[in-house]
Design a protein around this motif. Sequence first.
Motif, PDB file in Angstrom:
ATOM      1  N   THR A  15      38.796  -3.912   9.034  1.00  0.00           N
ATOM      2  CA  THR A  15      37.807  -3.430   8.184  1.00  0.00           C
ATOM      3  C   THR A  15      36.314  -3.711   8.760  1.00  0.00           C
ATOM      4  OG1 THR A  15      38.231  -5.177   6.706  1.00  0.00           O
ATOM      5  CG2 THR A  15      39.296  -3.193   6.272  1.00  0.00           C
ATOM      6  N   GLY A  16      35.448  -2.921   8.381  1.00  0.00           N
ATOM      7  CA  GLY A  16      33.963  -3.351   8.802  1.00  0.00           C
ATOM      8  C   GLY A  16      33.060  -2.596   7.988  1.00  0.00           C
ATOM      9  N   LEU A  17      31.859  -3.101   7.453  1.00  0.00           N
ATOM     10  CA  LEU A  17      30.703  -2.779   6.800  1.00  0.00           C
ATOM     11  C   LEU A  17      29.489  -2.530   7.379  1.00  0.00           C
ATOM     12  CD1 LEU A  17      30.105  -3.130   3.138  1.00  0.00           C
ATOM     13  CD2 LEU A  17      28.204  -3.646   4.618  1.00  0.00           C
ATOM     14  N   LEU A  18      28.698  -1.647   7.419  1.00  0.00           N
ATOM     15  CA  LEU A  18      27.315  -1.575   7.954  1.00  0.00           C
ATOM     16  C   LEU A  18      26.554  -0.811   7.026  1.00  0.00           C
ATOM     17  CD1 LEU A  18      26.674  -0.109  11.454  1.00  0.00           C
ATOM     18  CD2 LEU A  18      25.074   0.271   9.708  1.00  0.00           C
ATOM     19  N   TYR A  19      25.317  -1.732   6.681  1.00  0.00           N
ATOM     20  CA  TYR A  19      24.397  -1.192   5.584  1.00  0.00           C
ATOM     21  C   TYR A  19      23.242  -1.038   6.448  1.00  0.00           C
ATOM     22  CZ  TYR A  19      21.070  -1.549   1.956  1.00  0.00           C
ATOM     23  OH  TYR A  19      19.858  -1.329   1.098  1.00  0.00           O
ATOM     24  N   LEU A  20      22.435   0.179   6.047  1.00  0.00           N
ATOM     25  CA  LEU A  20      21.236   0.420   6.517  1.00  0.00           C
ATOM     26  C   LEU A  20      20.526   1.390   5.768  1.00  0.00           C
ATOM     27  CD1 LEU A  20      19.381   0.758   9.217  1.00  0.00           C
ATOM     28  CD2 LEU A  20      20.574   2.598   9.845  1.00  0.00           C
ATOM     29  N   SER A  21      19.345   1.108   5.368  1.00  0.00           N
ATOM     30  CA  SER A  21      18.304   1.661   4.486  1.00  0.00           C
ATOM     31  C   SER A  21      17.672   2.750   5.054  1.00  0.00           C
ATOM     32  CB  SER A  21      17.312   0.885   3.650  1.00  0.00           C
ATOM     33  OG  SER A  21      16.689   1.487   2.748  1.00  0.00           O
ATOM     34  N   ASP A  22      17.351   3.750   4.407  1.00  0.00           N
ATOM     35  CA  ASP A  22      16.406   5.168   4.747  1.00  0.00           C
ATOM     36  C   ASP A  22      15.038   4.737   5.232  1.00  0.00           C
ATOM     37  OD1 ASP A  22      15.876   4.823   2.241  1.00  0.00           O
ATOM     38  OD2 ASP A  22      16.378   6.896   1.863  1.00  0.00           O
ATOM     39  N   HIS A  23      14.574   3.864   4.487  1.00  0.00           N
ATOM     40  CA  HIS A  23      12.836   3.538   4.530  1.00  0.00           C
ATOM     41  C   HIS A  23      12.726   2.694   3.603  1.00  0.00           C
ATOM     42  CE1 HIS A  23      12.477   5.689   0.860  1.00  0.00           C
ATOM     43  NE2 HIS A  23      12.905   6.737   1.248  1.00  0.00           N
ATOM     44  N   GLY A  24      11.627   1.950   3.832  1.00  0.00           N
ATOM     45  CA  GLY A  24      10.984   0.979   2.914  1.00  0.00           C
ATOM     46  C   GLY A  24       9.988   1.585   1.676  1.00  0.00           C
ATOM     47  N   GLU A  25       9.208   0.723   1.091  1.00  0.00           N
ATOM     48  CA  GLU A  25       8.567   0.919  -0.019  1.00  0.00           C
ATOM     49  C   GLU A  25       7.112   0.149  -0.021  1.00  0.00           C
ATOM     50  OE1 GLU A  25       8.974   3.326  -2.014  1.00  0.00           O
ATOM     51  OE2 GLU A  25       9.215   2.640  -4.001  1.00  0.00           O
ATOM     52  N   SER A  26       6.069   0.801  -0.571  1.00  0.00           N
ATOM     53  CA  SER A  26       4.875  -0.065  -0.737  1.00  0.00           C
ATOM     54  C   SER A  26       4.909  -0.339  -2.199  1.00  0.00           C
ATOM     55  CB  SER A  26       3.569   0.805  -0.491  1.00  0.00           C
ATOM     56  OG  SER A  26       3.438   1.129   1.007  1.00  0.00           O
ATOM     57  N   LEU A  27       4.346  -1.880  -2.339  1.00  0.00           N
ATOM     58  CA  LEU A  27       4.429  -2.220  -3.897  1.00  0.00           C
ATOM     59  C   LEU A  27       3.064  -2.463  -4.426  1.00  0.00           C
ATOM     60  CD1 LEU A  27       7.471  -4.364  -3.982  1.00  0.00           C
ATOM     61  CD2 LEU A  27       7.313  -2.036  -4.714  1.00  0.00           C
ATOM     62  N   GLY A  28       2.086  -1.659  -3.712  1.00  0.00           N
ATOM     63  CA  GLY A  28       0.581  -2.082  -4.358  1.00  0.00           C
ATOM     64  C   GLY A  28      -0.115  -2.693  -3.086  1.00  0.00           C
ATOM     65  N   GLU A  29       0.442  -3.013  -1.954  1.00  0.00           N
ATOM     66  CA  GLU A  29      -0.138  -3.403  -0.876  1.00  0.00           C
ATOM     67  C   GLU A  29      -1.329  -2.378  -0.500  1.00  0.00           C
ATOM     68  OE1 GLU A  29       4.113  -5.356  -0.932  1.00  0.00           O
ATOM     69  OE2 GLU A  29       2.953  -3.317  -0.881  1.00  0.00           O
ATOM     70  N   SER A  30      -2.440  -2.838  -0.120  1.00  0.00           N
ATOM     71  CA  SER A  30      -3.553  -2.059   0.246  1.00  0.00           C
ATOM     72  C   SER A  30      -3.717  -0.634  -0.582  1.00  0.00           C
ATOM     73  CB  SER A  30      -3.182  -1.517   1.833  1.00  0.00           C
ATOM     74  OG  SER A  30      -3.095  -2.673   2.575  1.00  0.00           O
ATOM     75  N   GLY A  31      -3.202  -1.018  -1.949  1.00  0.00           N
ATOM     76  CA  GLY A  31      -3.718   0.109  -2.898  1.00  0.00           C
ATOM     77  C   GLY A  31      -2.636   1.158  -2.604  1.00  0.00           C
TER      78      GLY A  31
END
Length: 543
Positions: free
Chosen positions: A446-462
């Motif tokens: 068994t194995g697991l690979l986790y990878l996100s599609d993109h990130g997120e801005s949380l107010g940095e630089s508006g």
Amino acid sequence: MDTSSRSSISSRRLVLLLALYFFFVLNLPLTTRLAGILEGLDGVSAGFVLSIPVFFVAALNLLFTLVAVKYLEKGIFITLLLLSSAVSYAMFEYGVVFDRDMMANIMQTHRGEASSYLNVASVLWFGLTGLLPALLVARVRIEHGGVLKDLRWKGVSVLGSLAAIGLVAAGYYQDYASVGRNHNYLKQLIIPTYYLSSAGGYIDQTYLTETLPWRPLGEDASVARPHRNGKPNLLVLMVGETARGMNFELNGYPRDTNAFTREQGVVSFQSVSSCGTATAVSVPCMFSRQSHDDYDAGQAGRQDNLLDVLSHAGLDITWLDNDGGCKGVCERVATRTFRPEDGGPLCDGDYCQDGVLLEPLHQALERPGSQDRVLVLHMVGSHGPTYYQRYPAEFAHFTPDCRRSDIQNCSARELVNTYDNTLYYSDYIISRVLTALKQHSNEWNTGLLYLSDHGESLGESGLYLHGMPYALAPEQQTRVPLLLWLSGEFEREIGLNRRCLQQQAREGRFSHDNLFDSVLGLMGVSTRVYRAELDMLAPCRLG
């Protein structure tokens, strides 16, 4: 209906008023950004500053004059007001840019995702800046002269607009050229021209461009069997949503967002970048054989992807979806999609929390089989802006959290707390998958690979949310987490050197470009389309 009591306005006057309204109200995202740029420049002339509204109002007056066609203009202006109001809000409050990729993302948005953007602020904005002026245009009677008179005023209006633009250019061309060259993205903030051109490009590419012939890939794919220990390999590939790598405890973040997996032998790759900044781009790209630099949605959609090549090799592939669809990636494999409207304790009618993926995962693991298997879990993860709805109440680990969709009105602390809670809950789901895999280690490697599609801005630089054009996108939107766990037997089966793997994860720089070949290599698939140089694990496999 008696129309004699209705207010009336000439077409040319309405056009000018709309040009003024669009610049001074609906183009607030542009004007505020321009104001910030001009404040930071030395020696800006007052004439250049004063020329800016003249230039834009003249340009908008020219555009609206050309579309002001009798019997059609009212419908056109009402539509533009409503659309532009919604666009203006998203741009001003969240920093969203409506390029072609964002148009694709919008077209693939499901009802729950769209409704998550509704809040008091957005409704008020839309009501005051879009609906109210649209109702006024609908109510007013537009006066026209004869055909010749209308043509005459159109000619005067067009020539007057061009003259104003020409005078501004003659006096301040160098100033406009300088600001434009150094801040090329400003053109993407102009309402309504940029989002209309993006929509036109999307329609042309999606519906009007000739369909490319299908291109098969990896039809020669095969897997050497039986495995040395007699057990088939099983990989769970978890596709995250909107998780940013810099907020993972395993990547050095000073909060316990990986409280559930940090002691489970998971290897975290420290420097991984996404292919895009929106799901509609990143998910098809990460499963395609194309790279970020040469990715073409039309071509990728007309050729086999990673799942197809794995299927050619005889692997059993299943996609479990909790994020509104696989963006075409899973069309040719077994798929189960969770529909929030079907109800259930983890669904609210708009979204289901990722706990819904666990029971079907257990069912899939208990289904016997001798084939190597890949199970894809597509998570809703940290999708905003209603982050607080992505996790059960007992997973509000960081408080106080932001329990509203107009996230720009929460404090920075509340917003980050809420976002980190989504990662905390996702980490719990990952840990539950790991536990299930360990429980089935007698039947599978068994194995697991986790990878996100993109990130997120949380107010940095508006900036908030995601979807910025990649060239302009901050690291918060492009740096993503990648986790890998393999059972000891899986590691021995593929001859993996763990110390080498940990060094690769710590020091290497990777991206979505590496997923295609890394999974092929991990699952032992032999095919001409495999590229060892893009396989993250290849340097660490013995022999």
